[in-house]
Write an enzyme that holds these catalytic residues in place. Structure first.
Site, PDB file in Angstrom:
ATOM      1  N   CYS A 341     -31.627 -12.801  14.512  1.00  0.00           N
ATOM      2  CA  CYS A 341     -30.733 -13.442  13.551  1.00  0.00           C
ATOM      3  C   CYS A 341     -29.428 -12.650  13.429  1.00  0.00           C
ATOM      4  CB  CYS A 341     -31.432 -13.634  12.199  1.00  0.00           C
ATOM      5  SG  CYS A 341     -30.640 -14.897  11.174  1.00  0.00           S
ATOM      6  N   HIS A 425     -36.684 -16.189  13.435  1.00  0.00           N
ATOM      7  CA  HIS A 425     -37.578 -15.282  12.724  1.00  0.00           C
ATOM      8  C   HIS A 425     -39.019 -15.695  13.007  1.00  0.00           C
ATOM      9  CE1 HIS A 425     -34.449 -13.397  10.317  1.00  0.00           C
ATOM     10  NE2 HIS A 425     -33.989 -14.590   9.976  1.00  0.00           N
TER      11      HIS A 425
END
Length: 502
Positions: A341, A425
């Site tokens: 991310c 994630h």
């Protein structure tokens, strides 16, 4: 009629999340249809539900304890800190703006009370019981007027309150007494009693104190939970001062191969979803540490640059500490690096940020052929795909939109040599993919490490939740606890002076 309970705490990190999850798992094993609820959560550790809503990961774990799918109703207000003074406000799973602490507590918070109560009512209309978690302490008298997560929700929804205290910190009796004595008469009438958490030793030595506490407050203790290692569910604290040197708790098992595998996680500011590395820590022979100095990367077999709520701020931090140069050297030497991310964005060529930092054009580390533009609309998805020949599931929470201009495709990101980047994630929770990834890392690092063929991260999570349920079942007065959930706080509880203004 639906039952309910609010689990409050004498302090932050007293064990509210763990106790709530334990009660949920105990109830569901009794055949009760139960759901978790937290009106307002402050956390950088979040999750995406099936309907694309962002909620706290603790509530997602509590939903798993209940064996139900998490929804936005279970955490209607999520605050994601962007620094010491401001947070992004996520309402019913979607961001609605940034507010300072003064602006939020100065009026915005109380306006959300109706929304919060409506969500709780919807859950209570669907489930046999709803176990609510408070935040911080219910005795934060400076915030009581605008409270929507502790006594504010308990009073409005008619919920009994169980106060949890961490005896391992010391001062638990004073904390219990003081918590009640600082509440108004009306608030005190909701506080049914106490639960001691993290006790070490012989409970019989504690009992005289519990009897005196009962005499002083008129309120009983519903259980004494023993200290157990490795029972913490996904943490909420996104503003802890430092994680340097902290080691994620993992199974105590030797590696299958001849070597361990060392993972260093850069403890960037405003780190988000650092639970991404929990699946690595669950592997026998994998040692995960959080670090903040370049020399601590030297013996690491894999370096992870995790997500962050402040990508540009984290990039500055990496450069100031010399970690940016160390990462660039690792990449050039074909030593494994994984960016997730915000960490993925940092590894790219440049960032256009007029949303988060409002710094405009910022050069990235230039390790991956990626250009990032921050969009005002947040991406909230639950992608599925394939990598390294294995199926992978994950979730995405980000404003940055990545334009990948080269490299090898990898989970909607890219790979160049032994540097990997993705917005996903939770990908390492996919067992087959995690094993394949660790084999690649071990080969590149020259380690004789072999991933365990039978480690199931989902099964380990279930075992952990069952252990929480066991704590409640074996060490709490469950008959009394059920009466509390079903019938509310006992009538005629005494007022403990001085109290607080109504």
């Amino acid at each position: 009629m639906s039952g309910g309970l609010l689990v409050a705490g004498t302090t932050s990190d007293a064990g509210k999340s763990v106790v709530t999850a334990g009660i949920c798992r105990w109830l569901v094993r009794q055949g009760v249809k139960v759901a978790p609820f937290k009106a307002q959560n402050m956390s950088l550790n979040s999750f995406v539900t099936r309907e694309g809503a962002e909620i706290g990961r603790a509530q997602a774990m509590q939903a798993q304890a209940c064996r139900v799918e998490p929804t936005a109703l279970m955490n209607p207000v999520l605050l994601k800190p962007g620094g010491e003074q401001s947070s992004q406000v996520v309402l019913l799973g979607k961001p609605v703006g940034e507010l300072s602490a003064r602006g939020y507590h100065g009026g915005r918070q109380q306006k959300l009370l109706g929304t919060v109560l409506d969500c709780l009512e919807q859950l209570r209309g669907t489930y046999d019981a709803v176990i609510c978690e408070g935040a911080g302490s219910p005795a934060e008298i400076n915030l009581r007027r605008t409270d929507i997560v502790n006594m504010g929700i308990a009073r409005n929804a008619g919920l009994p309150v169980l106060v949890v205290g961490d005896i391992d910190r010391g001062g638990v009796f004073a904390s219990f007494f003081g918590t009640v004595a600082l509440l108004s008469r009306e608030d005190q009438s909701c506080v049914a009693g106490f639960l001691v958490n993290k006790f070490r030793g012989d409970v019989s030595l504690l009992e005289p104190g519990l009897d005196m506490l009962h005499g002083l407050t008129g309120r009983r203790t519903y259980g004494v939970l023993p200290f157990r290692h490795g029972l913490g569910i996904d943490e909420e604290d996104g503003l802890r001062v430092s994680l340097r040197g902290a080691v994620r708790e993992s199974v105590v098992a030797p590696p299958l191969g001849e070597d361990v595998l060392r993972v260093a996680v850069c403890a960037v500011p405003l780190m988000s979803n650092f639970t991404d590395v929990d699946a690595l820590a669950a592997e026998p022979g994998v040692v995960v540490r959080f670090v903040d100095r370049p020399e601590e990367l030297a013996d690491a077999d894999l370096v992870v640059v995790p997500g962050t709520r402040g990508t540009v701020r984290a990039l500055d931090w990496l450069r100031e500490r010399g970690l940016a140069d160390a990462l660039a050297r690792r990449a050039a030497e074909q030593r494994p690096v994984l960016g997730v991310c915000g960490g993925f964005q940092i590894l790219g060529e440049h960032i256009e940020d007029d949303v988060e930092s409002r710094r405009g054009h910022v050069d990235g580390l230039g390790i991956l052929p990626v250009r990032v533009r921050f969009a005002r609309e947040k991406t909230l998805t639950r992608p599925e795909g394939e990598a390294l020949g294995e199926r992978v599931e994950g979730y995405e929470i980000h404003h940055g939109v990545a334009d990948v201009t080269g490299g090898e495709a990898f989970l909607d990101g890219c790979r160049v040599g032994q540097t990997w980047g993705t917005h996903w994630h939770g990908s390492l929770e996919s067992d087959g993919f995690r094993r394949a990834f660790l084999r690649e890392v071990a080969a590149a690092a020259g380690r004789r490490f072999v991933p365990a063929p039978d480690t199931s991260f989902a099964a380990l999570r279930e075992e952990q939740l069952d252990r929480l349920g066991d704590l409640i079942e074996h060490h709490a007065d469950t008959d009394a606890l059920w009466r509390l959930i079903e019938s509310g706080a006992p009538q005629g509880l005494p007022f403990i002076p001085p109290g607080a203004p109504a």
